[in-house]
Design an enzyme around this catalytic site. Sequence first.
Site, PDB file in Angstrom:
ATOM      1  N   GLY B  90       6.445   8.839  -0.800  1.00  0.00           N
ATOM      2  CA  GLY B  90       7.545   8.846   0.157  1.00  0.00           C
ATOM      3  C   GLY B  90       7.689  10.257   0.663  1.00  0.00           C
ATOM      4  O   GLY B  90       6.698  10.894   0.988  1.00  0.00           O
ATOM      5  N   SER B 122       0.733  10.049  -3.935  1.00  0.00           N
ATOM      6  CA  SER B 122       1.198  10.803  -2.758  1.00  0.00           C
ATOM      7  C   SER B 122       2.254  11.854  -3.158  1.00  0.00           C
ATOM      8  O   SER B 122       1.920  12.786  -3.872  1.00  0.00           O
ATOM      9  CB  SER B 122       1.705   9.804  -1.712  1.00  0.00           C
ATOM     10  OG  SER B 122       1.941  10.439  -0.489  1.00  0.00           O
ATOM     11  N   ALA B 123       3.508  11.704  -2.765  1.00  0.00           N
ATOM     12  CA  ALA B 123       4.537  12.677  -3.162  1.00  0.00           C
ATOM     13  C   ALA B 123       4.598  12.808  -4.686  1.00  0.00           C
ATOM     14  O   ALA B 123       4.808  13.909  -5.222  1.00  0.00           O
ATOM     15  CB  ALA B 123       5.905  12.272  -2.614  1.00  0.00           C
ATOM     16  N   HIS B 159      -3.502  12.419   0.926  1.00  0.00           N
ATOM     17  CA  HIS B 159      -3.846  11.857   2.253  1.00  0.00           C
ATOM     18  C   HIS B 159      -4.682  12.864   3.039  1.00  0.00           C
ATOM     19  O   HIS B 159      -4.477  13.025   4.239  1.00  0.00           O
ATOM     20  CB  HIS B 159      -2.589  11.531   3.078  1.00  0.00           C
ATOM     21  CG  HIS B 159      -1.621  10.594   2.425  1.00  0.00           C
ATOM     22  ND1 HIS B 159      -1.835   9.246   2.325  1.00  0.00           N
ATOM     23  CD2 HIS B 159      -0.410  10.820   1.847  1.00  0.00           C
ATOM     24  CE1 HIS B 159      -0.790   8.677   1.719  1.00  0.00           C
ATOM     25  NE2 HIS B 159       0.077   9.607   1.418  1.00  0.00           N
ATOM     26  N   GLU B 194      -7.896   9.471   0.936  1.00  0.00           N
ATOM     27  CA  GLU B 194      -7.267   8.213   0.522  1.00  0.00           C
ATOM     28  C   GLU B 194      -8.218   7.363  -0.308  1.00  0.00           C
ATOM     29  O   GLU B 194      -9.364   7.137   0.090  1.00  0.00           O
ATOM     30  CB  GLU B 194      -6.766   7.467   1.755  1.00  0.00           C
ATOM     31  CG  GLU B 194      -5.669   8.288   2.422  1.00  0.00           C
ATOM     32  CD  GLU B 194      -4.955   7.563   3.518  1.00  0.00           C
ATOM     33  OE1 GLU B 194      -3.731   7.684   3.569  1.00  0.00           O
ATOM     34  OE2 GLU B 194      -5.625   6.880   4.295  1.00  0.00           O
TER      35      GLU B 194
END
Lengths: 235, 235
Positions: B90, B122-123, B159, B194
């Site tokens: 997020g 991700s985050a 990413h 990714e």
Amino acid sequence: MKHIILASTSTIHGSDYLDYILPELDIFFNDIEDIIFIPYARPGGITHNEYTKKAQEAFKKINRTIIGLHQFDNPVEAISNAKAIFTGGGNTFLLVQQLYKNNIITPLKNSILNGTKYFGTSAGSNIGGLTMNTTNDMPIVYPPSFKTLGLVSFNINPHYLDPLPNSKHMGETRETRLKEFHKFNTQPVVGLREGSWLEIADKTIILKGELQARIFEYNKPPYEVETGTNLSNLK
Amino acid sequence: MKHIILASTSTIHGSDYLDYILPELDIFFNDIEDIIFIPYARPGGITHNEYTKKAQEAFKKINRTIIGLHQFDNPVEAISNAKAIFTGGGNTFLLVQQLYKNNIITPLKNSILNGTKYFGTSAGSNIGGLTMNTTNDMPIVYPPSFKTLGLVSFNINPHYLDPLPNSKHMGETRETRLKEFHKFNTQPVVGLREGSWLEIADKTIILKGELQARIFEYNKPPYEVETGTNLSNLK
């Protein structure tokens, strides 16, 4: 009387630095010969001198002289006495950190509110908004605050990018990011596409350039506005 | 003994949330049934409950139970007692702000260093690095620091995106942004494409997934490493 141009980008694909907007700047800066350049955003990490030279070469085409703010012993005084100021793009976090570090935020704002002409591109436009919370840049340094000049009553998202229709990349689209922004902030955001700019004369804010802009307001679906639209009621 | 998976993304294009990595997670979490989920990053601004439900549905496929950290009266205690923790993606600024606000940074780090299994996407992977200075996210909130968990001796750029060959967009490429980062910071950065992840078992750090990763070291040209490479000497 405010005189401000906040542009999405410095450079349009396929043309030289500032070329697309030089005719406009020639009119905007009118009888002003000397412009102070704030090189703090250092695109690609180039030095203040290198960046200033780049701005000098572009402005030479319209017979204006650029002086780098880093060349002054007293930058606060230089900003306060300037007739015109240009802040170039690069990294917004770095720009804002340096503006705070050199105690320039308030003098810069006061100077512009008192009539010093201001031109910003990209990061230099971002700081014209209420906060830098809608920059696209990487947070390579930690500024003491995200609060910026508030020359307009909204935020700016420069280099506004529409979602790529066939992208397989799973990173967030710009629109998703701005929706997330509005979960925690209520001010509107103007998504300025490349080649667009806002021209502010006192209380009038006009969208210029060839393209539409995309407006994001709190609790409203985003919408498009045509070039020439007066955005002075957006707050 | 550290047991950590830091993944670039939660979702591969064309498949469901976490699907690509569930077989790996089934092995990784081994005999652990209950996993605490940190939903603070709120992708697209969804609520903690909505986000937790999404994680629950995915983990149900490998018969694990997800419990949202926001459901505990004492989140510090919950983190300290957890056998396994998953932090979803997020907005990294929001995630880090919430971790600091809830005083979870240090307990989370200690818990993982003491053997609590950690999975981030991700985050949630970004915070495994030394700092969050190499996130791609928009700074929608202002965290009290960019310092993160430091589970590895470098930063992560999830990413990771190669420059688009025919793009006319004038915003910075990821590589340009990371070069700017290295004007002000010296730690290496792992650009995770990714579908790639790092698996950390004590002092060993292995690149997993099908793709290469791109490594950015201070004062060196960026280079590629193959999947299976041991990155434990990168610091």
